[in-house]
Enzyme design. Structure first.
Site, short mmCIF file in Angstrom:
data_model
loop_
_atom_site.label_atom_id
_atom_site.label_comp_id
_atom_site.label_asym_id
_atom_site.label_seq_id
_atom_site.Cartn_x
_atom_site.Cartn_y
_atom_site.Cartn_z
CD GLN A 85 11.00 -4.57 1.77
OE1 GLN A 85 11.77 -4.75 0.36
NE2 GLN A 85 11.47 -3.73 1.71
NE ARG A 130 7.75 -0.41 4.94
CZ ARG A 130 8.67 -0.71 4.35
NH1 ARG A 130 9.37 -1.16 4.24
NH2 ARG A 130 9.02 0.91 3.52
#
Ligand code: HSE
Length: 372
Positions: A161, A266
């Site tokens: 992400q 992330r």
């Protein structure tokens, strides 16, 4: 159509305004811009006269509008939505935040996937229209065609992400981290005789140096990754991981629900979320049939041939960023089982993941003559 905008200055709000300008949407919209901090300042430029910024905590002013669009975030929604409804406001509330998503009387917005469900909800008088979690929306835009055919027994999404999903300050800090690492390595990078491990040593030392900028992200992201997104839930899931099953099934209207779970991470991209998908199918179908069903997911879904060069050129955040395309590639049967399908997808988190479904909700309301 009279529409109040709250949170229009942030990243999602800015992308929403830009998309509305690109599509010429403002010609049919009479906007009132609200602010939590700069009441009375001039409204942003949208090519038509607008009143000065109104107070985003003034319930009287908000309640005068038949449609409100918020990209302000969950806290504001929690503060104003209940009181507005309690005083009898019956306008349409289009919200980017997660605050109202799982309310029974709120419909999730991703009309290329659940357009009929949105229409049915509006027919039934639903007033709260809520954008879904970006990862869920991007996954369904990518492989919705498989769900539409009833072929999916379960799905696991391993995510990569972008920093934008964490917020504007975090995205900015990612670039500041890149610069800081680049500066730490610069003297060696400029020396052709310096070896790669010496450069790595400088960078790794800087990643752990308290002077490395981490105020917004909390930890180094550039040159590293963050294997936890959002708050902890039961059973070791993060909230981002939990949303896949809760929101994915609500959006698709699946009952019994299709299990959806995976690990959310992330990574150092700016605004594109990527996901490695494993789909457990309930039948063994030929690959070309599966590819055609995926390509049919939405008009924006682009199947990338499972070959090195197209994958590297077209199936990356660098290629997809800023575009409405949802790239899906690496589509192949996994060796674990002939009914296990692997795929990799990349989509812009700020477009289909956030702003675009809200923009299209305004169009849906306008076509129905609502909000006049
Ligand atoms: N929760 C997402 C993320 C943002 O952290 O990337 C948009 O839903």
């Amino acid at each position: 159509m009279r529409v109040g905008f709250v949170g229009w200055r942030g990243m999602v709000g800015s992308v929403l305004r830009a998309r509305m300008t690109e599509e010429g949407d403002w010609s049919a919209i009479d906007p009132v811009f609200f602010s939590t901090s700069q009441v009375g300042a001039p409204a942003p430029e949208v090519g038509r006269p607008c009143p000065p910024l109104a107070d985003a905590h003034d319930l009287d002013a908000l309640a005068q509008l038949p449609v409100l669009v918020s990209c302000q975030g969950s806290d504001w929604t929690r503060q104003v939505h209940g009181p507005l409804r309690a005083r009898g406001w019956r306008g349409h509330f289009i919200d980017a935040s997660s605050a109202l998503r799982l309310k029974d009387d709120a419909v999730l917005l991703l009309d290329p996937i659940n357009g009929p469900a949105i229409d049915a909800a509006l027919d039934a008088g639903t007033l709260d229209l809520v954008g879904a979690n970006c990862t869920v929306s991007l996954m369904l835009m990518a492989v919705g065609g498989l769900f539409a055919r009833g072929w999916v027994s379960w799905v696991s999404a391993m995510t990569y992400q972008a920093a934008s999903g964490a917020g504007a300050a975090q995205m900015r800090e990612l670039v500041a981290q890149m610069r800081d690492l680049g500066e730490a390595a610069a003297p060696l990078l400029d020396d052709p005789a310096a070896d790669a491990l010496a450069i790595e040593g400088r960078v790794s030392a800087r990643l752990r140096d308290p002077r490395h900028p981490t105020a917004a992200l909390g930890h180094p992201l550039a040159g590293s990754l963050l294997p936890w997104i959002d708050a902890p839930m039961a059973d070791g899931q993060s909230r981002e991981e939990w949303k896949a099953m809760a929101e994915g099934n609500k959006l698709l209207g699946l009952n019994p629900p299709v299990p959806m779970d995976g690990l959310c991470v992330r990574t150092g991209s700016l605004r594109c979320h990527a996901q490695g998908l494993t789909l457990g199918l309930n039948r063994d179908l030929p690959l070309d049939v599966l590819e055609a069903a995926i390509a049919d997911s939405t008009p924006w879904t682009r199947v990338i041939p499972n070959q090195p060069e197209p994958s590297l050129r077209q199936l990356s955040p660098a290629a997809v960023s800023g575009s409405l395309d949802i790239a899906v590639g690496r589509i192949r049967k996994l060796k674990t089982d002939p009914r296990h399908l692997g795929a990799f997808t990349v989509g812009d988190q700020l477009l289909w993941g956030a702003a675009e479904p809200l923009r299209r909700a305004l169009q849906i309301l306008r076509k129905r003559g609502l909000g006049a």
